[in-house]
Design a protein around this motif. Sequence first.
Motif, PDB file in Angstrom:
ATOM      1  N   LEU A   3      10.419  -4.909 -11.623  1.00 30.25           N
ATOM      2  CA  LEU A   3      10.014  -4.663 -13.007  1.00 30.25           C
ATOM      3  C   LEU A   3       9.365  -3.296 -13.181  1.00 30.25           C
ATOM      4  N   ARG A   4       9.241  -2.557 -12.071  1.00 32.29           N
ATOM      5  CA  ARG A   4       8.630  -1.226 -12.100  1.00 32.29           C
ATOM      6  C   ARG A   4       7.203  -1.279 -12.642  1.00 32.29           C
ATOM      7  N   VAL A   5       6.339  -1.915 -11.885  1.00 36.31           N
ATOM      8  CA  VAL A   5       4.930  -2.016 -12.260  1.00 36.31           C
ATOM      9  C   VAL A   5       4.328  -0.610 -12.335  1.00 36.31           C
ATOM     10  N   PRO A   6       3.576  -0.287 -13.385  1.00 37.79           N
ATOM     11  CA  PRO A   6       2.955   1.046 -13.473  1.00 37.79           C
ATOM     12  C   PRO A   6       2.102   1.339 -12.255  1.00 37.79           C
ATOM     13  N   GLN A   7       2.219   2.559 -11.749  1.00 38.63           N
ATOM     14  CA  GLN A   7       1.505   2.902 -10.522  1.00 38.63           C
ATOM     15  C   GLN A   7      -0.003   2.880 -10.722  1.00 38.63           C
ATOM     16  N   ASP A   8      -0.463   3.226 -11.928  1.00 41.57           N
ATOM     17  CA  ASP A   8      -1.903   3.169 -12.190  1.00 41.57           C
ATOM     18  C   ASP A   8      -2.436   1.744 -12.017  1.00 41.57           C
ATOM     19  N   LEU A   9      -1.646   0.766 -12.443  1.00 39.38           N
ATOM     20  CA  LEU A   9      -2.052  -0.628 -12.279  1.00 39.38           C
ATOM     21  C   LEU A   9      -2.129  -1.006 -10.813  1.00 39.38           C
ATOM     22  N   GLU A  10      -1.173  -0.536 -10.030  1.00 41.46           N
ATOM     23  CA  GLU A  10      -1.191  -0.812  -8.592  1.00 41.46           C
ATOM     24  C   GLU A  10      -2.399  -0.161  -7.925  1.00 41.46           C
ATOM     25  N   VAL A  11      -2.685   1.081  -8.300  1.00 41.15           N
ATOM     26  CA  VAL A  11      -3.789   1.811  -7.666  1.00 41.15           C
ATOM     27  C   VAL A  11      -5.126   1.154  -7.989  1.00 41.15           C
ATOM     28  N   TRP A  12      -5.367   0.900  -9.285  1.00 41.39           N
ATOM     29  CA  TRP A  12      -6.645   0.305  -9.677  1.00 41.39           C
ATOM     30  C   TRP A  12      -6.771  -1.123  -9.162  1.00 41.39           C
ATOM     31  N   GLY A  13      -5.685  -1.888  -9.202  1.00 40.32           N
ATOM     32  CA  GLY A  13      -5.720  -3.254  -8.673  1.00 40.32           C
ATOM     33  C   GLY A  13      -5.967  -3.293  -7.185  1.00 40.32           C
ATOM     34  N   THR A  14      -5.330  -2.378  -6.462  1.00 46.38           N
ATOM     35  CA  THR A  14      -5.537  -2.316  -5.011  1.00 46.38           C
ATOM     36  C   THR A  14      -6.970  -1.906  -4.683  1.00 46.38           C
ATOM     37  N   GLY A  15      -7.508  -0.962  -5.438  1.00 51.54           N
ATOM     38  CA  GLY A  15      -8.907  -0.576  -5.228  1.00 51.54           C
ATOM     39  C   GLY A  15      -9.864  -1.730  -5.463  1.00 51.54           C
ATOM     40  N   LEU A  16      -9.583  -2.523  -6.491  1.00 49.35           N
ATOM     41  CA  LEU A  16     -10.408  -3.696  -6.756  1.00 49.35           C
ATOM     42  C   LEU A  16     -10.304  -4.711  -5.624  1.00 49.35           C
ATOM     43  N   MET A  17      -9.109  -4.870  -5.062  1.00 48.40           N
ATOM     44  CA  MET A  17      -8.923  -5.803  -3.947  1.00 48.40           C
ATOM     45  C   MET A  17      -9.639  -5.334  -2.684  1.00 48.40           C
ATOM     46  N   VAL A  18      -9.719  -4.019  -2.501  1.00 45.44           N
ATOM     47  CA  VAL A  18     -10.498  -3.493  -1.362  1.00 45.44           C
ATOM     48  C   VAL A  18     -11.947  -3.949  -1.470  1.00 45.44           C
ATOM     49  N   TRP A  19     -12.514  -3.764  -2.659  1.00 43.89           N
ATOM     50  CA  TRP A  19     -13.916  -4.163  -2.868  1.00 43.89           C
ATOM     51  C   TRP A  19     -14.082  -5.673  -2.735  1.00 43.89           C
ATOM     52  N   LEU A  20     -13.135  -6.435  -3.281  1.00 45.47           N
ATOM     53  CA  LEU A  20     -13.257  -7.889  -3.288  1.00 45.47           C
ATOM     54  C   LEU A  20     -13.143  -8.470  -1.879  1.00 45.47           C
ATOM     55  N   THR A  21     -12.148  -8.047  -1.129  1.00 42.79           N
ATOM     56  CA  THR A  21     -11.961  -8.581   0.225  1.00 42.79           C
ATOM     57  C   THR A  21     -13.089  -8.143   1.155  1.00 42.79           C
ATOM     58  N   TYR A  22     -13.561  -6.919   0.977  1.00 44.66           N
ATOM     59  CA  TYR A  22     -14.668  -6.461   1.831  1.00 44.66           C
ATOM     60  C   TYR A  22     -15.942  -7.237   1.517  1.00 44.66           C
ATOM     61  N   SER A  23     -16.202  -7.466   0.238  1.00 45.29           N
ATOM     62  CA  SER A  23     -17.391  -8.236  -0.151  1.00 45.29           C
ATOM     63  C   SER A  23     -17.321  -9.651   0.404  1.00 45.29           C
ATOM     64  N   ALA A  24     -16.151 -10.270   0.315  1.00 42.47           N
ATOM     65  CA  ALA A  24     -15.995 -11.630   0.828  1.00 42.47           C
ATOM     66  C   ALA A  24     -16.191 -11.671   2.332  1.00 42.47           C
ATOM     67  N   ALA A  25     -15.629 -10.696   3.038  1.00 38.89           N
ATOM     68  CA  ALA A  25     -15.757 -10.665   4.492  1.00 38.89           C
ATOM     69  C   ALA A  25     -17.203 -10.434   4.926  1.00 38.89           C
ATOM     70  N   ILE A  26     -17.905  -9.536   4.233  1.00 42.02           N
ATOM     71  CA  ILE A  26     -19.300  -9.256   4.577  1.00 42.02           C
ATOM     72  C   ILE A  26     -20.182 -10.481   4.308  1.00 42.02           C
ATOM     73  N   ALA A  27     -19.980 -11.128   3.157  1.00 39.85           N
ATOM     74  CA  ALA A  27     -20.787 -12.303   2.819  1.00 39.85           C
ATOM     75  C   ALA A  27     -20.552 -13.432   3.816  1.00 39.85           C
ATOM     76  N   ALA A  28     -19.277 -13.661   4.170  1.00 36.42           N
ATOM     77  CA  ALA A  28     -18.974 -14.720   5.140  1.00 36.42           C
ATOM     78  C   ALA A  28     -19.495 -14.368   6.533  1.00 36.42           C
ATOM     79  N   SER A  29     -19.468 -13.072   6.874  1.00 36.00           N
ATOM     80  CA  SER A  29     -19.990 -12.649   8.180  1.00 36.00           C
ATOM     81  C   SER A  29     -21.488 -12.913   8.281  1.00 36.00           C
ATOM     82  N   ALA A  30     -22.203 -12.666   7.195  1.00 30.02           N
ATOM     83  CA  ALA A  30     -23.646 -12.936   7.196  1.00 30.02           C
ATOM     84  C   ALA A  30     -23.911 -14.426   7.365  1.00 30.02           C
TER      85      ALA A  30
END
Length: 195
Positions: A67-94
């Motif tokens: 469907l040719r997803v807009p690249q801006d959506l991919e970039v911002w969504g991926t950046g949000l996933m970086v923060w989300l997965t890192y936060s989850a991993a850090i919280a679970a590690s604690a």
Amino acid sequence: FDRAQLISGCQIAQALVSLIAFSVMAAASTSHDNHYQYSFYSSLSFFVLCGVVSFLFSFGIVAAKHLRVPQDLEVWGTGLMVWLTYSAAIAASATSANLHVIFDQDHGSVCRLRHNKHIKNSAYFCSHVVSAIFFMYVSCFLYVATLVLLILNGGDSSRRSWTSSLQLRNRHPPGPIYDEIDTCDHDDEAPPQSS
């Protein structure tokens, strides 16, 4: 490999690793004690939620490639996933670190209980927690790699677009065309006859 192929490969890996991460954590539960239920700990419940969101995002991006997803959506969504997965991993590690120290004053740590009847349960629960955290860190790393590739790929696309438009403009300059047409029109005019 082409950069676009690397991006697609990372996104497929993200979906698989996220699925493994939240599935393993969701399986970290027994029916014997609340201490062996992931839902007993808010950080582990948050971990499962983030894993589900990460899986849906990655799977959705992969499924919508045609469907040719807009690249801006991919970039911002991926950046949000970086923060989300890192936060989850850090919280679970604690939480995992707390589970390996004195968590309950009466029974000791959850992962190293002093009562033999709970050894299997604690080993099952804690091994699942640690394994899920590992996969979440892997998912976060894949998101970071994908984000870098998307940014680099976007820069190359912009440069290619700018270069092609510049070449097209140089190939068809507006000024000389009109000058040549005007000159040709004047050449076709007959000279005035003298009487």
